[in-house]
Design a protein around this motif. Structure first.
Motif, PDB file in Angstrom:
ATOM      1  N   GLY A 300     -38.464 -65.731  -5.866  1.00  0.00           N
ATOM      2  CA  GLY A 300     -37.300 -65.579  -5.421  1.00  0.00           C
ATOM      3  C   GLY A 300     -36.500 -66.493  -4.671  1.00  0.00           C
ATOM      4  N   THR A 301     -35.510 -66.461  -3.865  1.00  0.00           N
ATOM      5  CA  THR A 301     -34.956 -67.263  -3.099  1.00  0.00           C
ATOM      6  C   THR A 301     -36.064 -67.907  -2.091  1.00  0.00           C
ATOM      7  OG1 THR A 301     -32.868 -66.436  -3.587  1.00  0.00           O
ATOM      8  CG2 THR A 301     -32.745 -68.064  -1.594  1.00  0.00           C
ATOM      9  N   ASN A 302     -36.178 -69.275  -1.790  1.00  0.00           N
ATOM     10  CA  ASN A 302     -36.981 -69.747  -1.097  1.00  0.00           C
ATOM     11  C   ASN A 302     -38.338 -69.445  -1.230  1.00  0.00           C
ATOM     12  OD1 ASN A 302     -34.886 -71.101   0.314  1.00  0.00           O
ATOM     13  ND2 ASN A 302     -34.375 -69.292   1.687  1.00  0.00           N
ATOM     14  N   GLY A 303     -38.846 -69.142  -2.662  1.00  0.00           N
ATOM     15  CA  GLY A 303     -40.059 -68.926  -2.875  1.00  0.00           C
ATOM     16  C   GLY A 303     -40.740 -67.575  -2.328  1.00  0.00           C
ATOM     17  N   VAL A 304     -39.778 -66.490  -2.167  1.00  0.00           N
ATOM     18  CA  VAL A 304     -40.135 -65.111  -1.791  1.00  0.00           C
ATOM     19  C   VAL A 304     -39.015 -64.300  -2.671  1.00  0.00           C
ATOM     20  CG1 VAL A 304     -40.362 -63.537   0.337  1.00  0.00           C
ATOM     21  CG2 VAL A 304     -40.902 -65.834   0.576  1.00  0.00           C
ATOM     22  N   SER A 305     -39.670 -63.070  -2.835  1.00  0.00           N
ATOM     23  CA  SER A 305     -38.777 -62.027  -3.492  1.00  0.00           C
ATOM     24  C   SER A 305     -39.626 -60.713  -3.166  1.00  0.00           C
ATOM     25  CB  SER A 305     -38.886 -62.030  -5.105  1.00  0.00           C
ATOM     26  OG  SER A 305     -40.031 -62.009  -5.624  1.00  0.00           O
ATOM     27  N   LEU A 306     -38.625 -59.509  -3.117  1.00  0.00           N
ATOM     28  CA  LEU A 306     -39.149 -58.343  -3.017  1.00  0.00           C
ATOM     29  C   LEU A 306     -39.271 -57.816  -4.415  1.00  0.00           C
ATOM     30  CD1 LEU A 306     -37.532 -55.231  -1.196  1.00  0.00           C
ATOM     31  CD2 LEU A 306     -38.674 -54.896  -3.147  1.00  0.00           C
ATOM     32  N   ARG A 307     -40.904 -57.607  -4.853  1.00  0.00           N
ATOM     33  CA  ARG A 307     -41.180 -57.592  -6.286  1.00  0.00           C
ATOM     34  C   ARG A 307     -41.396 -55.823  -6.743  1.00  0.00           C
ATOM     35  NH1 ARG A 307     -43.112 -60.622  -9.750  1.00  0.00           N
ATOM     36  NH2 ARG A 307     -44.838 -59.439 -10.258  1.00  0.00           N
ATOM     37  N   ARG A 308     -41.596 -55.172  -5.717  1.00  0.00           N
ATOM     38  CA  ARG A 308     -41.913 -53.543  -6.107  1.00  0.00           C
ATOM     39  C   ARG A 308     -41.176 -52.848  -4.411  1.00  0.00           C
ATOM     40  NH1 ARG A 308     -46.733 -55.868  -7.655  1.00  0.00           N
ATOM     41  NH2 ARG A 308     -46.823 -55.565  -9.854  1.00  0.00           N
ATOM     42  N   GLU A 309     -40.453 -51.797  -5.155  1.00  0.00           N
ATOM     43  CA  GLU A 309     -39.869 -51.077  -3.964  1.00  0.00           C
ATOM     44  C   GLU A 309     -40.337 -49.503  -4.163  1.00  0.00           C
ATOM     45  OE1 GLU A 309     -35.739 -49.218  -2.371  1.00  0.00           O
ATOM     46  OE2 GLU A 309     -35.588 -51.129  -3.623  1.00  0.00           O
ATOM     47  N   TRP A 310     -40.352 -48.790  -3.368  1.00  0.00           N
ATOM     48  CA  TRP A 310     -40.533 -47.357  -3.225  1.00  0.00           C
ATOM     49  C   TRP A 310     -39.829 -46.852  -2.278  1.00  0.00           C
ATOM     50  CZ3 TRP A 310     -44.595 -50.857  -3.620  1.00  0.00           C
ATOM     51  CH2 TRP A 310     -45.377 -50.740  -4.724  1.00  0.00           C
ATOM     52  N   THR A 311     -38.803 -45.956  -2.472  1.00  0.00           N
ATOM     53  CA  THR A 311     -37.950 -45.257  -1.500  1.00  0.00           C
ATOM     54  C   THR A 311     -37.819 -43.838  -1.704  1.00  0.00           C
ATOM     55  OG1 THR A 311     -36.447 -47.243  -0.967  1.00  0.00           O
ATOM     56  CG2 THR A 311     -35.514 -45.222  -0.536  1.00  0.00           C
ATOM     57  N   LEU A 312     -38.104 -43.037  -0.811  1.00  0.00           N
ATOM     58  CA  LEU A 312     -38.019 -41.593  -0.799  1.00  0.00           C
ATOM     59  C   LEU A 312     -36.823 -40.994   0.160  1.00  0.00           C
ATOM     60  CD1 LEU A 312     -41.551 -40.112  -1.361  1.00  0.00           C
ATOM     61  CD2 LEU A 312     -39.757 -40.654  -3.172  1.00  0.00           C
ATOM     62  N   TYR A 313     -36.212 -39.962  -0.109  1.00  0.00           N
ATOM     63  CA  TYR A 313     -35.490 -39.029   0.818  1.00  0.00           C
ATOM     64  C   TYR A 313     -35.566 -37.829  -0.301  1.00  0.00           C
ATOM     65  CZ  TYR A 313     -31.160 -39.881  -1.913  1.00  0.00           C
ATOM     66  OH  TYR A 313     -30.296 -40.026  -2.905  1.00  0.00           O
ATOM     67  N   ASP A 314     -35.106 -36.461   0.340  1.00  0.00           N
ATOM     68  CA  ASP A 314     -35.554 -35.398  -0.115  1.00  0.00           C
ATOM     69  C   ASP A 314     -33.835 -34.789  -0.658  1.00  0.00           C
ATOM     70  OD1 ASP A 314     -35.586 -32.586  -0.931  1.00  0.00           O
ATOM     71  OD2 ASP A 314     -36.736 -32.250   0.884  1.00  0.00           O
ATOM     72  N   GLU A 315     -33.714 -34.854  -1.638  1.00  0.00           N
ATOM     73  CA  GLU A 315     -32.208 -34.652  -2.320  1.00  0.00           C
ATOM     74  C   GLU A 315     -32.090 -32.981  -1.895  1.00  0.00           C
ATOM     75  OE1 GLU A 315     -31.454 -36.361  -6.274  1.00  0.00           O
ATOM     76  OE2 GLU A 315     -33.689 -36.172  -6.371  1.00  0.00           O
ATOM     77  N   THR A 316     -32.742 -32.121  -1.938  1.00  0.00           N
ATOM     78  CA  THR A 316     -32.680 -30.930  -1.649  1.00  0.00           C
ATOM     79  C   THR A 316     -32.215 -30.434  -0.317  1.00  0.00           C
ATOM     80  OG1 THR A 316     -35.033 -30.266  -1.433  1.00  0.00           O
ATOM     81  CG2 THR A 316     -34.283 -30.188  -3.690  1.00  0.00           C
ATOM     82  N   ALA A 317     -32.838 -31.152   0.599  1.00  0.00           N
ATOM     83  CA  ALA A 317     -32.654 -30.906   2.268  1.00  0.00           C
ATOM     84  C   ALA A 317     -31.242 -31.571   2.279  1.00  0.00           C
ATOM     85  CB  ALA A 317     -33.444 -31.636   2.890  1.00  0.00           C
ATOM     86  N   VAL A 318     -30.798 -32.460   1.716  1.00  0.00           N
ATOM     87  CA  VAL A 318     -29.429 -32.902   1.723  1.00  0.00           C
ATOM     88  C   VAL A 318     -28.342 -32.154   1.124  1.00  0.00           C
ATOM     89  CG1 VAL A 318     -27.474 -34.962   1.214  1.00  0.00           C
ATOM     90  CG2 VAL A 318     -29.973 -35.499   1.528  1.00  0.00           C
ATOM     91  N   TRP A 319     -28.603 -31.576  -0.144  1.00  0.00           N
ATOM     92  CA  TRP A 319     -27.803 -30.422  -0.581  1.00  0.00           C
ATOM     93  C   TRP A 319     -27.488 -29.079   0.460  1.00  0.00           C
ATOM     94  CZ3 TRP A 319     -23.964 -31.333  -3.545  1.00  0.00           C
ATOM     95  CH2 TRP A 319     -23.924 -32.271  -4.446  1.00  0.00           C
ATOM     96  N   LYS A 320     -29.034 -28.779   0.875  1.00  0.00           N
ATOM     97  CA  LYS A 320     -28.968 -27.565   1.632  1.00  0.00           C
ATOM     98  C   LYS A 320     -28.149 -27.753   2.873  1.00  0.00           C
ATOM     99  CE  LYS A 320     -32.597 -24.318   3.459  1.00  0.00           C
ATOM    100  NZ  LYS A 320     -33.953 -24.171   3.546  1.00  0.00           N
ATOM    101  N   GLN A 321     -28.125 -28.993   3.553  1.00  0.00           N
ATOM    102  CA  GLN A 321     -26.944 -29.268   4.717  1.00  0.00           C
ATOM    103  C   GLN A 321     -25.507 -29.222   4.072  1.00  0.00           C
ATOM    104  OE1 GLN A 321     -28.452 -32.554   7.512  1.00  0.00           O
ATOM    105  NE2 GLN A 321     -29.850 -32.829   5.452  1.00  0.00           N
ATOM    106  N   ILE A 322     -25.329 -29.587   2.855  1.00  0.00           N
ATOM    107  CA  ILE A 322     -24.059 -29.600   2.388  1.00  0.00           C
ATOM    108  C   ILE A 322     -23.597 -28.218   2.295  1.00  0.00           C
ATOM    109  CG2 ILE A 322     -22.660 -30.021   0.570  1.00  0.00           C
ATOM    110  CD1 ILE A 322     -24.027 -32.792   0.399  1.00  0.00           C
ATOM    111  N   LEU A 323     -24.424 -27.399   1.364  1.00  0.00           N
ATOM    112  CA  LEU A 323     -24.003 -25.857   1.385  1.00  0.00           C
ATOM    113  C   LEU A 323     -23.947 -25.163   2.722  1.00  0.00           C
ATOM    114  CD1 LEU A 323     -26.667 -25.467  -1.625  1.00  0.00           C
ATOM    115  CD2 LEU A 323     -24.096 -25.693  -1.779  1.00  0.00           C
ATOM    116  N   LEU A 324     -24.903 -25.336   3.363  1.00  0.00           N
ATOM    117  CA  LEU A 324     -24.682 -24.551   4.864  1.00  0.00           C
ATOM    118  C   LEU A 324     -23.364 -24.695   5.590  1.00  0.00           C
ATOM    119  CD1 LEU A 324     -28.504 -24.654   5.945  1.00  0.00           C
ATOM    120  CD2 LEU A 324     -27.048 -22.417   5.155  1.00  0.00           C
ATOM    121  N   ALA A 325     -22.798 -26.081   5.443  1.00  0.00           N
ATOM    122  CA  ALA A 325     -21.752 -26.567   6.155  1.00  0.00           C
ATOM    123  C   ALA A 325     -20.516 -26.106   5.470  1.00  0.00           C
ATOM    124  CB  ALA A 325     -21.863 -28.065   6.060  1.00  0.00           C
ATOM    125  N   THR A 326     -20.380 -26.314   4.273  1.00  0.00           N
ATOM    126  CA  THR A 326     -19.244 -25.627   3.348  1.00  0.00           C
ATOM    127  C   THR A 326     -19.038 -24.251   3.159  1.00  0.00           C
ATOM    128  OG1 THR A 326     -20.345 -26.228   1.416  1.00  0.00           O
ATOM    129  CG2 THR A 326     -19.272 -27.981   2.482  1.00  0.00           C
TER     130      THR A 326
END
Length: 329
Positions: A300-326
């Motif tokens: 990557g730039t200057n000889g460094v790069s992010l080669r692997r990424e793992w990101t998690l959040y819980d989609e069902t918990a987000v939807w549960k908040q949206i449903l309860l709020a609306t």
């Protein structure tokens, strides 16, 4: 490993070892030993206090998924045995939905999904935990859409007034661990990349990610390269454009036989006010707990790069908040 059982050669061995012992070897009773009586376990779906609740939930999960495996992919950690250590443990879990339970009637479906768990341990015992399962991947493999699953879950738990409430700053509880991580350069680099993304500087993807980066995202999604990283992060931030972003914990590691790597725990808190990963804006107040692991390399730039990424959040918990709020339950 002062204060820890000498059978564990180091902290990653302890974390991976007790996980197998508890879940796959059926040593559920060892939770009385390995978990503090008043442990706090936070997931996007709930806040649980006390080891009795953890033991009950473990048995219920194994009744529903009796062949469940938890394959430890990495443990990114900081601290000392004397002062306490924080592990960010990334796992790949496999299971067959063989029993009735929290996910409904047994479907016989075979599942594969990731988990990241941040655990604080001292004196051979875990007393504070943050846990994210890829619920989006789980329910999709069972034939559900995450929003439909969240709606059904609310109903099965007794309706909007009685259902289990997702994690928010209002119902979170301060546990014994108050650390913020370490000051290793790789943790600082990952924190800077995600902060710039959340500040709408999406050019950072083209300058800091490897062009061939491998990406693992919620819903069991695997991507590669700049366009897939841009699509994921832009979709999330666009849904909550005015939400406050915060990084709560940062770890970087340089270890033998491993690439430089990092783990961060972060959150978004604000209104669902934009078009993005969660569809039509609803104005619902939402709290998104997220965790990201990354490995770095040279291309990557200057000889460094992010080669692997793992990101998690819980989609069902987000939807549960949206449903309860609306009220759209």
């Amino acid at each position: 490993m002062k204060g820890f059982d000498p059978k564990f050669r180091d902290f990653p061995d302890y974390i991976i070892g007790i996980t197998k012992e508890i879940w796959e070897d059926r040593g559920i009773a060892t939770l009385h030993h390995y978990y503090a009586p008043d442990i706090l376990v936070r997931s996007p779906a709930s806040v649980v206090r006390g080891n009795a609740g953890v033991i009950g939930a473990t048995m219920a999960t194994l009744s529903e998924f009796p062949d469940r495996t938890l394959l430890g992919e990495d443990v990114i950690w900081c601290g000392t045995p004397e002062e306490g250590m924080l592990s960010s443990h990334r796992l790949l879990s496999t299971a067959t939905h063989s029993g009735d339970g929290a996910y409904g009637k047994a479907t016989g479906r075979k599942l594969s999904y990731r988990i990241i768990a941040d655990c604080h341990a001292i004196d051979n015992q875990i007393n504070d935990e943050w846990l994210i399962r890829d619920q989006g991947a789980i329910v999709r493999q069972m034939g559900w859409d995450p929003v439909d699953f969240a709606r059904d879950q609310i109903a099965r738990e007794g309706g909007p007034d009685r259902c289990v409430k997702p994690l928010t700053p209002a119902n979170d509880i301060q546990g014994p661990y108050t650390g913020r991580g370490n000051d290793n350069e790789w943790g600082a680099r990952l924190a800077d990349v995600v902060t710039r993304i959340m500040n709408a500087d999406f050019t950072v993807i083209g300058t800091q990610y490897d062009r061939a980066a491998q990406l693992e995202y919620p819903g069991g999604v695997t991507g590669h390269g700049w366009p897939d990283a841009d699509r994921f992060w832009l979709g999330l931030r666009a849904a909550f454009p005015d939400a406050a972003f915060a990084i709560h914990h940062v770890i970087g590691r340089d270890d033998p036989m491993m690439p430089p790597r990092a783990a961060i725990r972060w959150s978004l808190h604000g209104r669902h006010s934009g078009w993005g990963a969660f569809g039509t804006p609803t104005g619902a107040e939402v709290y998104v707990l997220g965790m990201t692991h990354a490995e770095f390399g040279p291309f990557g730039t200057n000889g460094v790069s992010l080669r692997r990424e793992w990101t998690l959040y819980d989609e069902t918990a987000v939807w549960k908040q949206i449903l309860l709020a609306t009220g759209a339950v």
